[in-house]
Write an enzyme that holds these catalytic residues in place. Sequence first.
Site, PDB file in Angstrom:
ATOM      1  N   CYS A  17      55.457 -30.362  21.280  1.00 14.40           N
ATOM      2  CA  CYS A  17      54.515 -29.860  22.283  1.00 14.40           C
ATOM      3  C   CYS A  17      53.111 -29.818  21.690  1.00 14.40           C
ATOM      4  O   CYS A  17      52.895 -30.160  20.531  1.00 14.40           O
ATOM      5  CB  CYS A  17      54.921 -28.465  22.769  1.00 14.40           C
ATOM      6  SG  CYS A  17      54.789 -27.189  21.494  1.00 14.40           S
ATOM      7  N   CYS A  20      52.397 -28.168  18.309  1.00 13.20           N
ATOM      8  CA  CYS A  20      52.708 -28.954  17.109  1.00 13.20           C
ATOM      9  C   CYS A  20      51.496 -29.792  16.705  1.00 13.20           C
ATOM     10  O   CYS A  20      51.097 -29.823  15.536  1.00 13.20           O
ATOM     11  CB  CYS A  20      53.888 -29.887  17.366  1.00 13.20           C
ATOM     12  SG  CYS A  20      55.422 -29.048  17.780  1.00 13.20           S
ATOM     13  N   CYS A  85      60.178 -62.217 -16.834  1.00  9.58           N
ATOM     14  CA  CYS A  85      60.890 -61.187 -17.618  1.00  9.58           C
ATOM     15  C   CYS A  85      60.718 -59.820 -16.956  1.00  9.58           C
ATOM     16  O   CYS A  85      60.029 -59.681 -15.942  1.00  9.58           O
ATOM     17  CB  CYS A  85      60.348 -61.142 -19.044  1.00  9.58           C
ATOM     18  SG  CYS A  85      58.609 -60.647 -19.119  1.00  9.58           S
ATOM     19  N   CYS A  88      57.258 -58.505 -16.055  1.00  9.19           N
ATOM     20  CA  CYS A  88      56.661 -59.014 -14.803  1.00  9.19           C
ATOM     21  C   CYS A  88      57.033 -58.115 -13.627  1.00  9.19           C
ATOM     22  O   CYS A  88      56.176 -57.708 -12.837  1.00  9.19           O
ATOM     23  CB  CYS A  88      57.143 -60.426 -14.507  1.00  9.19           C
ATOM     24  SG  CYS A  88      56.636 -61.653 -15.728  1.00  9.19           S
ATOM     25  N   ASP A 500      19.329 -55.498  29.011  1.00  2.00           N
ATOM     26  CA  ASP A 500      18.519 -56.474  28.292  1.00  2.00           C
ATOM     27  C   ASP A 500      18.538 -57.771  29.116  1.00  2.00           C
ATOM     28  O   ASP A 500      19.499 -58.047  29.831  1.00  2.00           O
ATOM     29  CB  ASP A 500      19.134 -56.715  26.903  1.00  2.00           C
ATOM     30  CG  ASP A 500      18.422 -57.825  26.150  1.00  2.00           C
ATOM     31  OD1 ASP A 500      17.193 -57.733  26.026  1.00  2.00           O
ATOM     32  OD2 ASP A 500      19.103 -58.773  25.720  1.00  2.00           O
ATOM     33  N   ASP A 699      23.073 -57.650  23.944  1.00  2.00           N
ATOM     34  CA  ASP A 699      23.951 -58.562  23.207  1.00  2.00           C
ATOM     35  C   ASP A 699      23.400 -58.998  21.861  1.00  2.00           C
ATOM     36  O   ASP A 699      24.102 -59.643  21.092  1.00  2.00           O
ATOM     37  CB  ASP A 699      24.227 -59.821  24.048  1.00  2.00           C
ATOM     38  CG  ASP A 699      23.036 -60.769  24.054  1.00  2.00           C
ATOM     39  OD1 ASP A 699      21.889 -60.274  24.062  1.00  2.00           O
ATOM     40  OD2 ASP A 699      23.249 -61.993  24.047  1.00  2.00           O
ATOM     41  N   ASP A 703      19.003 -55.470  19.943  1.00  2.00           N
ATOM     42  CA  ASP A 703      19.420 -54.437  20.891  1.00  2.00           C
ATOM     43  C   ASP A 703      20.154 -53.283  20.205  1.00  2.00           C
ATOM     44  O   ASP A 703      20.357 -52.233  20.812  1.00  2.00           O
ATOM     45  CB  ASP A 703      20.358 -55.034  21.956  1.00  2.00           C
ATOM     46  CG  ASP A 703      19.683 -56.101  22.794  1.00  2.00           C
ATOM     47  OD1 ASP A 703      18.493 -55.919  23.095  1.00  2.00           O
ATOM     48  OD2 ASP A 703      20.337 -57.102  23.135  1.00  2.00           O
TER      49      ASP A 703
END
Length: 804
Positions: A17, A20, A85, A88, A500, A699, A703
């Site tokens: 709920c 929580c 080995c 690694c 713009d 864009d 701007d």
Amino acid sequence: MIQSLKETNLQISGMTCAACATRIEKGLNKLEGVQTATVNLALEKSAIKYDSEKLKVEDIEKKIRDLGYDVVTEKAEFDITGMTCAACSTRIEKGLNKLDGIVKANVNLALEKATVEYNGSALTASDIIKKVENLGYGAHIKEDAKETSDYRQKEIKKQSRKFIVSAILSLPLLWAMVGHFTFTSFIWVPEAFMNPWVQLALATPVQFIIGAQFYIGAYKALKNKSANMDVLVALGTSAAYFYSLYLSIMSISMGTHSLELYYETSAVLITLIILGKLFEAKAKGRSSEAIKKLMGLQAKTATVERNGQELEIPLEEVIVGDIIYIKPGEKIPVDGKIIEGNSAIDESMLTGESVPVDKSIGDEVIGATLNKNGFLKVEAKKVGRDTALAQIIKVVEEAQGSKAPIQRLADKISGIFVPIVVGIAVIAFIIWYMWVAPGDFAEALEKMIAILVIACPCALGLATPTSIMAGSGRAAEFGILFKGGEHLEMTHRISTVVLDKTGTVTNGTPVLTDVFTNELVDENEFLSLVASAEKQSEHPLAQAIVQGIKEKGIPLKNVTEFEAIPGFGIKAMVDGKELLVGTRKLMNKYNVHVEAALAQMDDMERVGKTAMLTAINGQYAGTVAVADTIKETSKMAISRLKNMGLDVIMITGDNQQTAEAIAKQAGIVHVIAEVLPEGKAAEIKKLQEQGKKVAMVGDGINDAPALAVADIGMAIGTGTDVAMEAADITLIRGDLNSIADAIFMSKKTITNIKQNLFWALAYNSLGIPFAALGFLAPWLAGAAMAFSSVSVVLNALRLQKVKL
């Protein structure tokens, strides 16, 4: 800005709920190094900004687990190559375990594989592969061994099983209860079902096995000095169960089975609550459909060229620089650049434009778009989380996980709700036991149980986040990306939209619009000479002229001399003829008489066109004009905004005459022209000082400051990354109709949230007094509580059907 500041999103399980979610949020915000933490109950996710020098993801996960909840992780197996080995395998294991987001990594040298458990929100399989490669080894994911951890589906299956078992055990108890009523006395009830010991045997597994989740949740909550829905359910059902157990033991000395027991109350309550949780989980799963749809757009594999071989590999293993083969009809796996071939690309998933776009060598392509008809070789430029689609998914996820300011009210109420309800239930019990039904313990207990159950604040906690999820997800399907719940809420308050000009109202690329020649010159010959000369120039207007003439199918001629004269135009020798193309000043400089063309030139400039005069061998020959034309949809979109009661203003650095000409075509009355890039933000502030809520739409890089200053910044998705980063909303499709759609979607979502909050609060406000006055039986209160949560989620899901 703190350089070490990072973000992570953790999937949390175990929340029941709003209390929580509030508790986890408070706990995380107290951690040293956490800047902000928000928890979304509906998505079951947390979004955390933290200082990586003070804190690791593992520390955050530990805190969540300490609070009594769990963090959902993913597990995958990788084939490791290059190990020789034990040193690694140890090196790889240590390296992986140091990665932020790794829960546990084991590397097996003999099997040459790594088993990794990791937080899928913090890193991806490709991040793990990259780490292994950085350590000097190779790694490939075992696709069939990957556990995607769709924990919600697992939870639904688990709760389904619980509900079936609980319902089977509760049915005899419900049968016995129904047989008690005078108006149902005709219903036959087996004698065994009336036996208190049979009822005890049926109720006990429901109470302590099926209902164990409520006891565990209540214990964790109380341990952390908090209270949630589990506390109310555990209190209510335990009171009914243990009181019935007491009466059962008393029946031994009384020698009768005809006692009024309440085993069915606790068992049926648990059954109904689990049924409600089951419905809720299924409904929540539907609310993240937008993310699933976006993820479904991705290609699953890619065909790459490595060491001269053609290999098909999982998408996660594609790296920057890979050469990818894309056949006709295939999805493009990642963002990249075409290095061989040409084709038509269907980009409708991104732009909404159904007509395929022709692409050839050097052009960029976007992951998840569709290659229609040609074979392509593409060099991968962006993979994994850096692709355009991944960024879109990230924005949608962040928006769905964020909180709108309106949610603060619900959070505050939820935080104090449970202790208040327990207090009301105790008071109601005392009043009933002492005065309303003196000495009738069973009657008073029933009223207390009904209050505890009816008051669970689940609906209140789900009211806002489910609407935000559904609303932002639906908007994303139409190419509108809200960066957060706060922006989704603010957008509906906008009163003024500032646009713009270049690339927003207009297409942003000039095109050839007019050609005029005098009667002494053949038009095709004239155009051939002009295009040949202008082809040598890098100027955007020159390129527009060349493109426009090429589209007419006119061949070009040989150029022997070329000179660009800045601020004037060009001078060239084409096919043995001297050409001048440019301004009045250029013509005056070379004593070309153009008086007859000036009136026509003025007319073109008044409507926003740029006209260029042309002379051949010192004689005026004609005029060509170019213009940045308005988008086809701009006029209709601006009309829609006006009809919504919004003020629309166009802002541009162009001169007043050109700006007004474009504005007139688009249906805009108010124009702010001749504004330098740095002045746009100042103009936005002036409007805000007048008490207006301003949306700025742009864009370009210039701007970005204005987008950041505005109450809501909207970036046209076809523009620059900088503009999109500064904006609150990204309009992927570049169509101004998306502005009206964004505002409409915001209004719809806020209305939906208010509906949810009203009904959630009204439900609790009315339900508690009804239960206290004795009008609700506990089982009926349980059914109503379960229905309230489901109804809130279903109401929010109506947003997924909104038409734009």
